[in-house]
Motif scaffolding. Structure first.
Motif, PDB file in Angstrom:
ATOM      1  N   ASP A  24       0.832  -1.028  -0.110  1.00 19.16           N
ATOM      2  CA  ASP A  24      -0.125   0.010   0.150  1.00 19.16           C
ATOM      3  C   ASP A  24       0.857   1.251   0.352  1.00 19.16           C
ATOM      4  OD1 ASP A  24      -2.800  -1.494   0.213  1.00 19.16           O
ATOM      5  OD2 ASP A  24      -1.863  -2.130   2.108  1.00 19.16           O
ATOM      6  N   PHE A  25       2.509   1.018   0.518  1.00 25.02           N
ATOM      7  CA  PHE A  25       2.847   2.491   1.011  1.00 25.02           C
ATOM      8  C   PHE A  25       4.122   2.108   0.668  1.00 25.02           C
ATOM      9  CE2 PHE A  25       4.552   5.803   3.064  1.00 25.02           C
ATOM     10  CZ  PHE A  25       4.340   7.168   2.917  1.00 25.02           C
ATOM     11  N   PRO A  26       4.778   1.773  -0.297  1.00 28.50           N
ATOM     12  CA  PRO A  26       5.616   1.740  -0.744  1.00 28.50           C
ATOM     13  C   PRO A  26       7.294   2.420  -0.309  1.00 28.50           C
ATOM     14  CG  PRO A  26       5.142   1.646  -3.324  1.00 28.50           C
ATOM     15  CD  PRO A  26       3.933   1.866  -2.172  1.00 28.50           C
ATOM     16  N   GLU A 186      12.350  -6.090  -5.830  1.00 26.95           N
ATOM     17  CA  GLU A 186      13.170  -6.082  -6.000  1.00 26.95           C
ATOM     18  C   GLU A 186      13.680  -3.526  -5.677  1.00 26.95           C
ATOM     19  OE1 GLU A 186      12.414  -6.443  -9.497  1.00 26.95           O
ATOM     20  OE2 GLU A 186      14.011  -8.358  -9.529  1.00 26.95           O
ATOM     21  N   ARG A 187      12.372  -3.870  -4.546  1.00 28.62           N
ATOM     22  CA  ARG A 187      11.315  -2.556  -4.111  1.00 28.62           C
ATOM     23  C   ARG A 187      11.127  -1.689  -5.669  1.00 28.62           C
ATOM     24  NH1 ARG A 187      14.800  -0.693   1.210  1.00 28.62           N
ATOM     25  NH2 ARG A 187      13.817  -2.857   1.978  1.00 28.62           N
ATOM     26  N   ASP A 188       9.994  -2.215  -6.300  1.00 30.25           N
ATOM     27  CA  ASP A 188      10.220  -2.010  -7.841  1.00 30.25           C
ATOM     28  C   ASP A 188       8.702  -1.246  -7.431  1.00 30.25           C
ATOM     29  OD1 ASP A 188       9.124  -1.888 -10.236  1.00 30.25           O
ATOM     30  OD2 ASP A 188       9.320  -2.799 -11.040  1.00 30.25           O
ATOM     31  N   VAL A 189       8.610   0.212  -6.979  1.00 27.94           N
ATOM     32  CA  VAL A 189       7.380   0.932  -7.011  1.00 27.94           C
ATOM     33  C   VAL A 189       6.709   0.998  -8.125  1.00 27.94           C
ATOM     34  CG1 VAL A 189       6.885   2.649  -6.206  1.00 27.94           C
ATOM     35  CG2 VAL A 189       8.790   2.234  -5.450  1.00 27.94           C
ATOM     36  N   PRO A 190       7.122   1.471  -9.396  1.00 28.05           N
ATOM     37  CA  PRO A 190       6.143   0.920 -10.354  1.00 28.05           C
ATOM     38  C   PRO A 190       5.420  -0.343 -10.579  1.00 28.05           C
ATOM     39  CG  PRO A 190       7.311   2.678 -10.523  1.00 28.05           C
ATOM     40  CD  PRO A 190       8.392   2.056  -9.560  1.00 28.05           C
ATOM     41  N   PRO A 549       9.279   9.813   5.415  1.00 29.77           N
ATOM     42  CA  PRO A 549       7.583   9.224   4.357  1.00 29.77           C
ATOM     43  C   PRO A 549       6.358  10.137   3.520  1.00 29.77           C
ATOM     44  CG  PRO A 549       7.740   8.954   6.279  1.00 29.77           C
ATOM     45  CD  PRO A 549       8.661   9.469   6.661  1.00 29.77           C
ATOM     46  N   GLY A 550       6.433  10.907   4.206  1.00 26.84           N
ATOM     47  CA  GLY A 550       6.057  12.769   3.931  1.00 26.84           C
ATOM     48  C   GLY A 550       6.158  13.266   2.851  1.00 26.84           C
ATOM     49  N   ASP A 551       7.920  13.460   3.243  1.00 28.00           N
ATOM     50  CA  ASP A 551       8.598  13.792   1.739  1.00 28.00           C
ATOM     51  C   ASP A 551       8.478  12.965   0.478  1.00 28.00           C
ATOM     52  OD1 ASP A 551       9.672  16.094   3.346  1.00 28.00           O
ATOM     53  OD2 ASP A 551      10.660  13.820   3.491  1.00 28.00           O
ATOM     54  N   ILE A 556       3.757   7.746  -3.702  1.00 25.77           N
ATOM     55  CA  ILE A 556       3.696   7.029  -3.605  1.00 25.77           C
ATOM     56  C   ILE A 556       2.683   6.512  -2.532  1.00 25.77           C
ATOM     57  CG2 ILE A 556       6.566   5.370  -3.368  1.00 25.77           C
ATOM     58  CD1 ILE A 556       5.893   6.060  -0.599  1.00 25.77           C
ATOM     59  N   ALA A 557       1.813   7.599  -2.288  1.00 27.54           N
ATOM     60  CA  ALA A 557       0.391   7.049  -1.606  1.00 27.54           C
ATOM     61  C   ALA A 557      -0.651   5.795  -1.889  1.00 27.54           C
ATOM     62  CB  ALA A 557      -0.421   8.280  -2.040  1.00 27.54           C
ATOM     63  N   PRO A 558      -1.200   5.969  -0.801  1.00 29.10           N
ATOM     64  CA  PRO A 558      -2.148   4.804  -1.415  1.00 29.10           C
ATOM     65  C   PRO A 558      -2.263   4.737  -2.296  1.00 29.10           C
ATOM     66  CG  PRO A 558      -1.561   5.053   1.116  1.00 29.10           C
ATOM     67  CD  PRO A 558      -1.544   5.902   0.460  1.00 29.10           C
TER      68      PRO A 558
END
Length: 564
Positions: A24-26, A186-190, A549-551, A556-558
């Motif tokens: 949800d929030f990577p 892999e922390r692949d956010v997209p 996390p806020g920056d 990456i917002a849920p």
């Protein structure tokens, strides 16, 4: 070891380790904590300013510790004892080293932010004896009066392996498991966001049981029944069947249900050691300062009885002693139902939709009972079969899950005679500790007729029903179908830029605010969110090389589902 991970994912040493990185929030909380620049700083004019931290569980202690390091003065309020559901207790008349974990007792390696603090205070971990885990000598699965002894899943009848394979197929076909597991590693956010956004929209209204029923792999009711009663990883899953499948996917994607470890000496040591720890690097405070030294007598202030909005958008806290203090900022880490019942609250503390989300929070019940025994007798061998005389046990009887815990063959040990959730927990609620023990010994006696467990017991049982604890009213949050929007409101509350000024300054934290409720990692992550929120509220900022996390929130917002 049995695993919730489908066979399609072949793990190798070359693969990045899995963490609770999303979906949800990577955000990489472990990297944030490990960065030499620290978590941020506040203007010097704000140094020494008091901030209320309501709740002395793990989330509250982590938040207070990090605020202190920034130069603020956390004022911790605790109604009961430091630790919250990290509660380690002893047995009257027994050696002090013999303890029982009444709350959190097993932690996955994917809890990397939690591990940061475990390492920080010098605690050690050891493998936890889950069913069929490598560290578990043996497991007995007892269903419908028929018992099966196993040291690995291969020792169980074929139907159990069929159920495991059905679960793997169900996850792969219905939840893109391999792709998500790989993206998380892999922390692949997209990629994480692409997969998860589709699943949230598709599955928010679906129960765990409904998800199974829609799978061709689980068309057999017998398979669903066995899976519910035995499951894989920590045991049965049927108490979760009414909950949102999204809650379950968060657990299995991040391997939160696998490879568990326990904290040597008890989990409550973690918040207690942090309470007394003197950080090497702090701003404003003299060397040797600790949370304990900042509180009169070294103890937190008592229970909060009232919260009000007062002039200047302040938060005024009244405690059980009658003391009234007003703060520019506060963090609330206790379970959110406390705001609806035990604490008299000003309605203007939060926006109305946040109050709705708190009211709709669904908590799971949970009960445990432990007894101390003279030694780990379960490792004795049956003369006829050569097997362990007793094993870690999963059953459809009242006990459901029985765990055997020892610290060596010649030392006293403990048995968690029963660990249950939801309806199974409620069945124990009217019974005293001794009454519970008698029912449990009867059930286990039917599974192990040759074993006299009672003759090994050396002290009185200890028990807990978290739904009956006045400052908890439940063990942990578990969203029902349709609750995603509510959880999003609570988790994102630390981002207050869009809130009216008269709704800012109080921040929610705790594992029930997190996406991974019931896991200490969620308590830590939401504490760090709240710390970022307080820092920002006071005009502070993170170092450019270590965004908080806020920056990076906008990136990456849920996923946001429509409200209409």
């Amino acid at each position: 070891m049995t695993s919730t991970v489908p066979n399609a994912v072949q793990h190798t040493d070359a693969q990045p380790p899995i963490t609770m990185f999303g979906p949800d929030f990577p955000y990489a909380y472990d990297d944030f904590l490990a960065h030499p620049a620290g978590l941020g700083q506040i203007p010097a004019t704000e140094h020494g300013t008091e901030v209320a931290v309501i709740g002395g569980g793990l989330s509250g202690i982590v938040a207070a510790y990090e605020l202190m390091k920034m130069g603020l003065k956390p004022v911790v309020y605790e109604a009961d004892q430091i630790g919250g559901r990290l509660r380690t207790v002893g047995f009257d008349g027994c050696d002090g080293d013999l303890t029982a974990e009444m709350g959190a007792m097993r932690f996955p390696p994917s809890s990397t932010a939690l591990q940061h603090y475990i390492d920080l205070v010098g605690l050690k971990t050891q493998p936890f004896p889950n069913p069929l885990a490598e560290s578990t000598p043996s497991t007995v699965v007892d269903l419908k009066g028929e018992s099966h002894y196993a040291t690995s899943v291969d020792d169980l009848p074929q139907v159990y392996r069929d159920v495991m394979n059905a679960w793997n197929s169900c996850l792969e076909e219905g939840a893109d498991f391999s792709d998500m597991n790989r993206a998380l590693r892999e922390r692949d956010v997209p990629k994480i966001r692409e997969i998860w956004s589709k699943l949230v929209e598709k599955l928010d209204n679906q129960t765990f049981y409904g998800f199974l029923c829609e799978s061709e792999a689980f068309k057999s009711f017998r398979h669903r029944e066995i899976f519910g009663q035995v499951g894989f990883g920590t045991g049965g899953w049927d108490t979760d069947f009414p909950n949102s499948i999204l809650e379950i996917l968060r657990v299995v994607y991040t391997e939160a249900d696998d490879h568990h470890r326990g904290i040597v000496g008890g989990s409550q040591q973690l918040p207690l050691r942090m309470w007394d720890r003197e950080p090497r690097k702090t701003v404003h405070w003299e060397p040797g300062t600790s949370l304990s030294s900042l509180h009169e007598g070294g103890v937190p202030k008592p229970a909060v009885t009232r919260l009000d909005r007062t002039a200047g958008n302040r938060v005024t806290v009244t405690d059980a002693s009658g003391d009234i203090r007003t703060y520019q900022a506060a963090i609330f880490t206790a379970q959110s139902w406390m705001l609806l019942s035990k604490i008299a609250c000003d309605d203007t503390l939060f926006p109305i939709d946040h109050w709705t989300a708190m009211e709709r929070t669904h908590y799971m019940e949970s009960s445990k009972l432990f007894v101390p025994v003279d030694r780990p007798f379960w490792l004795d061998k049956d003369e006829e079969t050569g097997r362990d005389v007793m094993s870690m046990t999963l059953t459809d009887r009242m006990t459901r899950g029985t765990y055997l815990l020892d610290d060596g063959p010649d030392k006293p040990a403990t048995i968690c005679l029963s660990y249950t959730w939801c309806d199974d927990s409620l069945k124990w609620l009217p019974l005293s500790a001794n009454e519970r023990m008698e029912v449990m010994l009867k059930s286990l006696g039917e599974i192990y007729p040759k074993v006299d467990i009672r003759k090994h017991i050396i002290g009185n049982p200890v028990t807990v029903s978290w739904e009956n604890e006045p400052y908890f009213m439940g063990a942990f949050k578990a969203n029902l179908p349709g609750h995603y929007r509510y959880q999003r409101r609570l988790f994102t509350h630390f981002m207050q830029g869009s809130l009216p000024e008269d709704k800012r300054g109080i921040f929610l934290a705790g594992d029930d605010i997190s996406w991974t409720a019931g896991w200490a990692e969620g308590a830590v992550q939401t504490a760090l969110n709240a710390v970022w929120g307080v820092m920002h509220h006071f005009g502070g900022a993170t170092d450019a090389t270590n965004p908080g996390p806020g920056d990076v929130y906008d990136e990456i917002a849920p996923v946001e589902l429509p409200e209409d």
